[in-house]
Design a protein around this motif. Structure first.
Motif, mmCIF file in Angstrom:
data_model
loop_
_atom_site.group_PDB
_atom_site.id
_atom_site.type_symbol
_atom_site.label_atom_id
_atom_site.label_comp_id
_atom_site.label_asym_id
_atom_site.label_seq_id
_atom_site.Cartn_x
_atom_site.Cartn_y
_atom_site.Cartn_z
ATOM 1 N N GLU A 70 39.387 47.891 39.776
ATOM 2 C CA GLU A 70 39.241 47.225 39.188
ATOM 3 C C GLU A 70 39.386 45.774 39.078
ATOM 4 O O GLU A 70 39.093 45.043 38.642
ATOM 5 C CB GLU A 70 40.085 48.202 37.556
ATOM 6 N N PHE A 71 40.935 45.643 39.904
ATOM 7 C CA PHE A 71 40.943 44.212 39.431
ATOM 8 C C PHE A 71 40.413 43.758 40.261
ATOM 9 O O PHE A 71 39.481 43.017 40.300
ATOM 10 C CB PHE A 71 42.289 44.184 39.986
ATOM 11 N N THR A 75 36.693 43.179 38.910
ATOM 12 C CA THR A 75 37.460 41.783 37.859
ATOM 13 C C THR A 75 37.697 40.239 38.514
ATOM 14 O O THR A 75 36.616 39.560 38.024
ATOM 15 C CB THR A 75 38.320 41.700 37.154
ATOM 16 N N ARG A 76 37.663 40.282 39.780
ATOM 17 C CA ARG A 76 37.501 38.926 40.538
ATOM 18 C C ARG A 76 36.354 38.410 41.168
ATOM 19 O O ARG A 76 36.188 37.456 40.983
ATOM 20 C CB ARG A 76 38.895 39.889 41.222
ATOM 21 N N GLU A 91 33.972 39.948 39.727
ATOM 22 C CA GLU A 91 32.877 38.741 38.412
ATOM 23 C C GLU A 91 33.176 37.760 38.204
ATOM 24 O O GLU A 91 31.961 36.790 38.071
ATOM 25 C CB GLU A 91 33.262 39.817 37.575
ATOM 26 N N THR A 92 34.186 37.448 38.061
ATOM 27 C CA THR A 92 34.631 36.279 38.154
ATOM 28 C C THR A 92 34.450 35.235 38.810
ATOM 29 O O THR A 92 34.127 33.961 38.765
ATOM 30 C CB THR A 92 36.704 36.153 37.421
ATOM 31 N N LYS A 123 30.896 44.879 30.862
ATOM 32 C CA LYS A 123 31.450 45.024 29.918
ATOM 33 C C LYS A 123 31.681 45.447 28.999
ATOM 34 O O LYS A 123 33.615 46.240 28.789
ATOM 35 C CB LYS A 123 31.831 43.172 29.660
#
Length: 386
Positions: free
Chosen positions: A183-184, A187-188, A190-191, A314
């Protein structure tokens, strides 16, 4: 010349997007498939049970009960794994999860002693991948206590139970940590994608601003000078040539302004491919119905698609997202379970204002599966011809 070159570049971008679509989904889709297959492969341990089970010469009814119970257990386990990786905010398989727990506990009465060592790992896997990090660990801890009681009732040695509990604790924490790392990473990613998109938009706006301010200004000056010079010799060949130069410069100016306008506006085809990639990383299937027409090429619809798909990735906890191109409308809906009430956030509120300026409106409602449906549509009198 600049106008036609811009068209060729945009056509190339569309062909590249189509090629990405044909070559497959986002890399994460393959990653998730691999994780699912690896998790389901744990069921191969069940193949070690029949020799030990048949050694005691069970009767026909016991064989039938064991076979049916294992079939229900394996089908429920497979269903949970396939529907819960990647983990989302919504429990998609409550009945399948219940089937894993109930059938697994019921099989303790008919299967050999080895089953008491296999069952906790299967159930803990299901609990961790279907719940949040802390809730999954708490649920796993509760089931471990249940298995300890079952082991004591079957007369297992306390030392063997202590070793089993230690193994289960390490397994549950490790599995939960792996999911957190995944999941991290998502998220990274996506950023990073958002940063790249923002940088690209800034560069595109800078180029469009330079074209408008520099090239546009020079072309306007050229037109004015050519027209003024043509007025001094209106009847000569020189004056005629100057008027042609002014007309050519005016055409170049119009083409430049058209390119500037398109550079400032997002493209619906590019946004659709970005949506496919983003949803693929989130483990959400994208289904597209219809095709974008001229009406959908307007900038507010591309912004609408980007914002709506981002919200699905999201906040929805969905498994499927549908993008529907209709006559004078664009709809994005999902099968998630949103929190009450359905109130558009700041992003959709800003989109509502953009759509209203373009003669369209934003409609937010429930989808058939209980998720969210957002529609951008032209209001009466504001719809252009397709």
């Amino acid at each position: 010349m600049a106008f036609s070159t811009g068209h060729r570049e945009r056509d190339g971008d569309r062909r590249t997007a189509a090629e990405r679509s044909r070559t497959g989904a986002a890399p994460s889709a393959a990653l998730y498939r691999g994780i699912r297959l690896f998790t389901i492969a744990f069921l191969l341990l069940v193949l070690t049970l029949p020799p030990e089970f048949l050694r005691d010469r069970p009767g026909p009814w016991k064989c039938a009960v064991a076979g049916c119970g294992l079939a229900v257990f394996m089908a429920s386990y497979t269903r949970v794994v396939c529907r819960s990786i990647p983990r989302s905010e919504r429990l998609h398989t409550p009945w399948a999860l219940l089937g894993v727990v109930v059938s697994g506990l019921a099989l303790l009465a008919v299967l050999p002693e080895s089953w008491i060592y296999y069952l906790p790992f299967y159930v803990l896997t299901c609990l961790v991948i279907t719940q949040g990090p802390w809730l999954g660990l708490v649920s796993a801890g509760g089931f471990v206590l249940v298995m300890v009681c079952a082991g004591l009732l079957r007369g297992l040695a306390p030392m063997r139970l202590a070793i089993l509990v230690t193994q289960l604790a390490v397994f549950a924490v490790t599995l939960s940590g792996i999911h957190q790392v995944i999941e991290f990473a998502i998220t990274r990613w996506e950023t990073q994608k958002a940063s790249e998109r923002l940088a690209g938009e800034r560069e595109r706006r800078r180029l469009s601003r330079d074209l408008h301010d520099l090239v546009g200004r020079d072309l306007v000056a050229l037109i004015m000078r050519a027209e003024v010079a043509a007025q001094h010799d209106p009847e000569t060949s020189t004056g005629e040539e100057l008027r042609r130069i002014a007309a050519l410069a005016r055409t170049a100016l119009n083409n430049t302004l058209a390119v500037v306008e398109e550079m400032r506006s997002p493209d619906i085809v590019t946004e659709l491919e970005e949506a496919r990639e983003l949803l693929g990383w989130a483990g959400i299937d994208l289904a597209v119905f219809g095709r974008p027409v001229r009406a959908h090429q307007r900038a507010p619809f591309a912004w609408f698609l980007r914002e709506a798909v981002t919200n699905v990735a999201k906040h929805s906890g969905a498994r499927t997202c549908r993008v529907i191109f209709g006559a004078g409308r664009l709809t994005v809906e999902d099968d998630g379970r949103p929190k009450e009430p359905l109130v558009p956030g700041a992003g959709l509120t800003g989109l509502r204002e953009r759509l209203e300026q373009a003669g369209a409106e934003l409609v937010v409602s429930r989808s058939r599966e209980g998720g969210v449906r957002v529609t951008a549509r032209f209001v009466e009198g504001g719809r252009p011809h397709d």
